[in-house]
Scaffold this active site. Sequence first.
Site, PDB file in Angstrom:
ATOM      1  N   ILE A   7       0.850  -1.203   0.000  1.00 14.44           N
ATOM      2  CA  ILE A   7       0.000   0.000   0.000  1.00 14.44           C
ATOM      3  C   ILE A   7       0.881   1.246   0.000  1.00 14.44           C
ATOM      4  O   ILE A   7       1.711   1.423   0.904  1.00 14.44           O
ATOM      5  CB  ILE A   7      -0.918   0.031   1.245  1.00 14.44           C
ATOM      6  CG1 ILE A   7      -1.768  -1.242   1.329  1.00 14.44           C
ATOM      7  CG2 ILE A   7      -1.808   1.271   1.228  1.00 14.44           C
ATOM      8  CD1 ILE A   7      -2.539  -1.387   2.648  1.00 14.44           C
ATOM      9  N   ASP A  60       9.725   8.269  -1.032  1.00 15.50           N
ATOM     10  CA  ASP A  60       8.878   9.252  -1.694  1.00 15.50           C
ATOM     11  C   ASP A  60       8.604   8.710  -3.100  1.00 15.50           C
ATOM     12  O   ASP A  60       9.553   8.477  -3.853  1.00 15.50           O
ATOM     13  CB  ASP A  60       9.656  10.583  -1.744  1.00 15.50           C
ATOM     14  CG  ASP A  60       8.839  11.727  -2.306  1.00 15.50           C
ATOM     15  OD1 ASP A  60       8.012  11.494  -3.212  1.00 15.50           O
ATOM     16  OD2 ASP A  60       9.034  12.865  -1.853  1.00 15.50           O
ATOM     17  N   ASN A  87      -2.199   4.271  -3.885  1.00 13.29           N
ATOM     18  CA  ASN A  87      -3.069   5.231  -3.211  1.00 13.29           C
ATOM     19  C   ASN A  87      -2.401   6.583  -2.957  1.00 13.29           C
ATOM     20  O   ASN A  87      -3.084   7.602  -2.903  1.00 13.29           O
ATOM     21  CB  ASN A  87      -3.519   4.598  -1.878  1.00 13.29           C
ATOM     22  CG  ASN A  87      -4.061   5.608  -0.905  1.00 13.29           C
ATOM     23  OD1 ASN A  87      -5.179   6.093  -1.055  1.00 13.29           O
ATOM     24  ND2 ASN A  87      -3.251   5.975   0.096  1.00 13.29           N
ATOM     25  N   TYR A 153      -5.057  19.162 -10.487  1.00 12.24           N
ATOM     26  CA  TYR A 153      -5.407  17.947  -9.718  1.00 12.24           C
ATOM     27  C   TYR A 153      -6.350  17.074 -10.557  1.00 12.24           C
ATOM     28  O   TYR A 153      -6.158  15.855 -10.650  1.00 12.24           O
ATOM     29  CB  TYR A 153      -6.056  18.319  -8.381  1.00 12.24           C
ATOM     30  CG  TYR A 153      -6.497  17.089  -7.606  1.00 12.24           C
ATOM     31  CD1 TYR A 153      -5.555  16.208  -7.084  1.00 12.24           C
ATOM     32  CD2 TYR A 153      -7.852  16.788  -7.425  1.00 12.24           C
ATOM     33  CE1 TYR A 153      -5.942  15.057  -6.407  1.00 12.24           C
ATOM     34  CE2 TYR A 153      -8.249  15.644  -6.754  1.00 12.24           C
ATOM     35  CZ  TYR A 153      -7.291  14.782  -6.239  1.00 12.24           C
ATOM     36  OH  TYR A 153      -7.684  13.639  -5.576  1.00 12.24           O
ATOM     37  N   LYS A 157      -5.827  13.117 -11.993  1.00 13.27           N
ATOM     38  CA  LYS A 157      -6.730  11.986 -11.735  1.00 13.27           C
ATOM     39  C   LYS A 157      -7.326  11.452 -13.052  1.00 13.27           C
ATOM     40  O   LYS A 157      -7.564  10.254 -13.171  1.00 13.27           O
ATOM     41  CB  LYS A 157      -7.809  12.386 -10.720  1.00 13.27           C
ATOM     42  CG  LYS A 157      -7.251  12.543  -9.299  1.00 13.27           C
ATOM     43  CD  LYS A 157      -6.661  11.226  -8.775  1.00 13.27           C
ATOM     44  CE  LYS A 157      -6.018  11.344  -7.415  1.00 13.27           C
ATOM     45  NZ  LYS A 157      -5.477  10.062  -6.901  1.00 13.27           N
TER      46      LYS A 157
HETATM   47  P1  NDP Z   1      -4.358  11.824   3.054  1.00 21.17           P
HETATM   48  O1  NDP Z   1      -3.688  13.156   2.929  1.00 21.17           O
HETATM   49  O2  NDP Z   1      -5.025  11.508   4.330  1.00 21.17           O
HETATM   50  O3  NDP Z   1      -3.327  10.667   2.689  1.00 21.17           O
HETATM   51  C1  NDP Z   1      -2.435  10.787   1.612  1.00 21.17           C
HETATM   52  C2  NDP Z   1      -1.349   9.738   1.751  1.00 21.17           C
HETATM   53  O4  NDP Z   1      -0.461   9.841   0.617  1.00 21.17           O
HETATM   54  C3  NDP Z   1      -0.507   9.925   3.004  1.00 21.17           C
HETATM   55  O5  NDP Z   1      -0.259   8.666   3.581  1.00 21.17           O
HETATM   56  C4  NDP Z   1       0.791  10.522   2.472  1.00 21.17           C
HETATM   57  O6  NDP Z   1       1.867  10.091   3.297  1.00 21.17           O
HETATM   58  C5  NDP Z   1       0.876   9.856   1.095  1.00 21.17           C
HETATM   59  N1  NDP Z   1       1.752  10.568   0.182  1.00 21.17           N
HETATM   60  C6  NDP Z   1       1.598  11.827  -0.316  1.00 21.17           C
HETATM   61  N2  NDP Z   1       2.644  12.150  -1.087  1.00 21.17           N
HETATM   62  C7  NDP Z   1       3.474  11.066  -1.089  1.00 21.17           C
HETATM   63  C8  NDP Z   1       4.724  10.794  -1.701  1.00 21.17           C
HETATM   64  N3  NDP Z   1       5.323  11.693  -2.483  1.00 21.17           N
HETATM   65  N4  NDP Z   1       5.295   9.571  -1.493  1.00 21.17           N
HETATM   66  C9  NDP Z   1       4.681   8.645  -0.712  1.00 21.17           C
HETATM   67  N5  NDP Z   1       3.499   8.856  -0.097  1.00 21.17           N
HETATM   68  C10 NDP Z   1       2.913  10.064  -0.288  1.00 21.17           C
HETATM   69  O7  NDP Z   1      -5.412  11.790   1.853  1.00 21.17           O
HETATM   70  P2  NDP Z   1      -6.383  10.622   1.311  1.00 21.17           P
HETATM   71  O8  NDP Z   1      -6.283   9.404   2.121  1.00 21.17           O
HETATM   72  O9  NDP Z   1      -7.702  11.243   1.124  1.00 21.17           O
HETATM   73  O10 NDP Z   1      -5.746  10.393  -0.136  1.00 21.17           O
HETATM   74  C11 NDP Z   1      -5.406   9.118  -0.639  1.00 21.17           C
HETATM   75  C12 NDP Z   1      -5.715   9.080  -2.125  1.00 21.17           C
HETATM   76  O11 NDP Z   1      -7.117   9.231  -2.305  1.00 21.17           O
HETATM   77  C13 NDP Z   1      -5.070  10.179  -2.949  1.00 21.17           C
HETATM   78  O12 NDP Z   1      -4.595   9.637  -4.162  1.00 21.17           O
HETATM   79  C14 NDP Z   1      -6.212  11.153  -3.220  1.00 21.17           C
HETATM   80  O13 NDP Z   1      -6.020  11.886  -4.406  1.00 21.17           O
HETATM   81  C15 NDP Z   1      -7.354  10.176  -3.336  1.00 21.17           C
HETATM   82  N6  NDP Z   1      -8.701  10.713  -3.166  1.00 21.17           N
HETATM   83  C16 NDP Z   1      -9.062  11.359  -2.015  1.00 21.17           C
HETATM   84  C17 NDP Z   1     -10.346  11.845  -1.873  1.00 21.17           C
HETATM   85  C18 NDP Z   1     -10.789  12.616  -0.675  1.00 21.17           C
HETATM   86  O14 NDP Z   1     -11.838  13.297  -0.748  1.00 21.17           O
HETATM   87  N7  NDP Z   1     -10.092  12.534   0.455  1.00 21.17           N
HETATM   88  C19 NDP Z   1     -11.350  11.637  -2.917  1.00 21.17           C
HETATM   89  C20 NDP Z   1     -10.852  10.978  -4.093  1.00 21.17           C
HETATM   90  C21 NDP Z   1      -9.590  10.514  -4.183  1.00 21.17           C
HETATM   91  P3  NDP Z   1       3.169  10.941   3.684  1.00 21.17           P
HETATM   92  O15 NDP Z   1       2.755  12.382   3.728  1.00 21.17           O
HETATM   93  O16 NDP Z   1       3.578  10.380   5.010  1.00 21.17           O
HETATM   94  O17 NDP Z   1       4.140  10.622   2.603  1.00 21.17           O
HETATM   95  C1  8X3 Z   2     -10.708  14.324  -4.094  1.00 23.79           C
HETATM   96  C2  8X3 Z   2     -12.134  14.682  -4.265  1.00 23.79           C
HETATM   97  O1  8X3 Z   2     -13.701  16.436  -5.241  1.00 23.79           O
HETATM   98  O2  8X3 Z   2     -11.922  17.221  -3.785  1.00 23.79           O
HETATM   99  O3  8X3 Z   2     -10.211  13.675  -5.206  1.00 23.79           O
HETATM  100  O4  8X3 Z   2     -11.436  16.495  -6.004  1.00 23.79           O
HETATM  101  S1  8X3 Z   2     -12.283  16.293  -4.863  1.00 23.79           S
END
Ligand code: NDP
Ligand code: 8X3
Length: 255
Positions: A7, A60, A87, A153, A157
């Site tokens: 993950i 990263d 993710n 963004y 996606k």
């Molecule tokens: P969070 O910010 O809670 O989690 C994001 C995760 O991504 C963290 O664990 C962060 O870890 C990791 N991350 C970010 N940049 C890097 C990097 N360069 N290398 C490794 N890890 C990285 O957000 P979400 O859980 O909401 O987001 C997860 C996914 O879901 C994303 O792809 C987001 O676009 C997508 N998404 C989210 C939605 C929402 O409404 N929340 C809706 C639709 C999609 P760390 O900073 O420790 O590296």
């Molecule tokens: C995250 C959901 O609607 O903020 O992908 O773009 S939205």
Amino acid sequence: MPKNVFITGASSGIGYACAELFARKGYNLILNARRESRIADLSERLQSEYGIQVRNLIFDVRERESVFAAVESLSGWETDIDILVNNAGLALGMNDLPDGDLNDWEQMIDTNVKGLLYVSKALIPGMKKRQSGHIFNVGSIAGRETYLKGNVYCATKHAVHSLTKAMRIELVSHNIKVSLISPGATETEFSKVRFKGDDDTAKNVYRGFEPLKADDIAQCIVFCAELPLHVNVDDMLIMPTAQASATIIHKQLQG
Ligand code: NDP
Ligand code: 8X3
């Protein structure tokens, strides 16, 4: 034999919830993110609560040498990845294009698109060798609809959605499943990151309706992962009941 799940972005939100749910169901985990202490704490807890094996992989996803070196460093059980959850991702800022920050654009493109590609390139050969595997790419409603000030963004996606189709086409002859998981508004650290620590703006995104929780998305991913071998969910869009499109959210605000 328990299956092994890799993950990315497991230190928070959807990735963290996937780690928790897969662990509860007895899967072994390889957990990635940049924040080492969060992954260390999660990993220690999941190993002691569920008796599973966990390998922490701090890198990263934007740094290609680190991605390939990390995957090279896997050994023993860790080399057989049954499930990959791509993710890790983020949004930074909400502006019209001329007002966008170039560093924000690069970080979103490098993380959401190139990072996903690097991790996939590193792990697909093992799945092909074993002629089995399941890749989940976390897309978004923003990968289906472009909304005002979402430009870069949304483009990243949309790219994830296109790459998921590309993977599905390439891997169908190798018995490898590929699933696109597209959440709508999910309350995680996502908005806090997008608005750069501005808690009030971040909280306001989820005011007046019940957003999805990270665990709702994890439930969907684990559901897809546990379907029979001949069944693949190609494309799953998961929305809060109060959300009808990227921008239509039924909010009941008082005052
Ligand atoms: P969070 O910010 O809670 O989690 C994001 C995760 O991504 C963290 O664990 C962060 O870890 C990791 N991350 C970010 N940049 C890097 C990097 N360069 N290398 C490794 N890890 C990285 O957000 P979400 O859980 O909401 O987001 C997860 C996914 O879901 C994303 O792809 C987001 O676009 C997508 N998404 C989210 C939605 C929402 O409404 N929340 C809706 C639709 C999609 P760390 O900073 O420790 O590296
Ligand atoms: C995250 C959901 O609607 O903020 O992908 O773009 S939205």
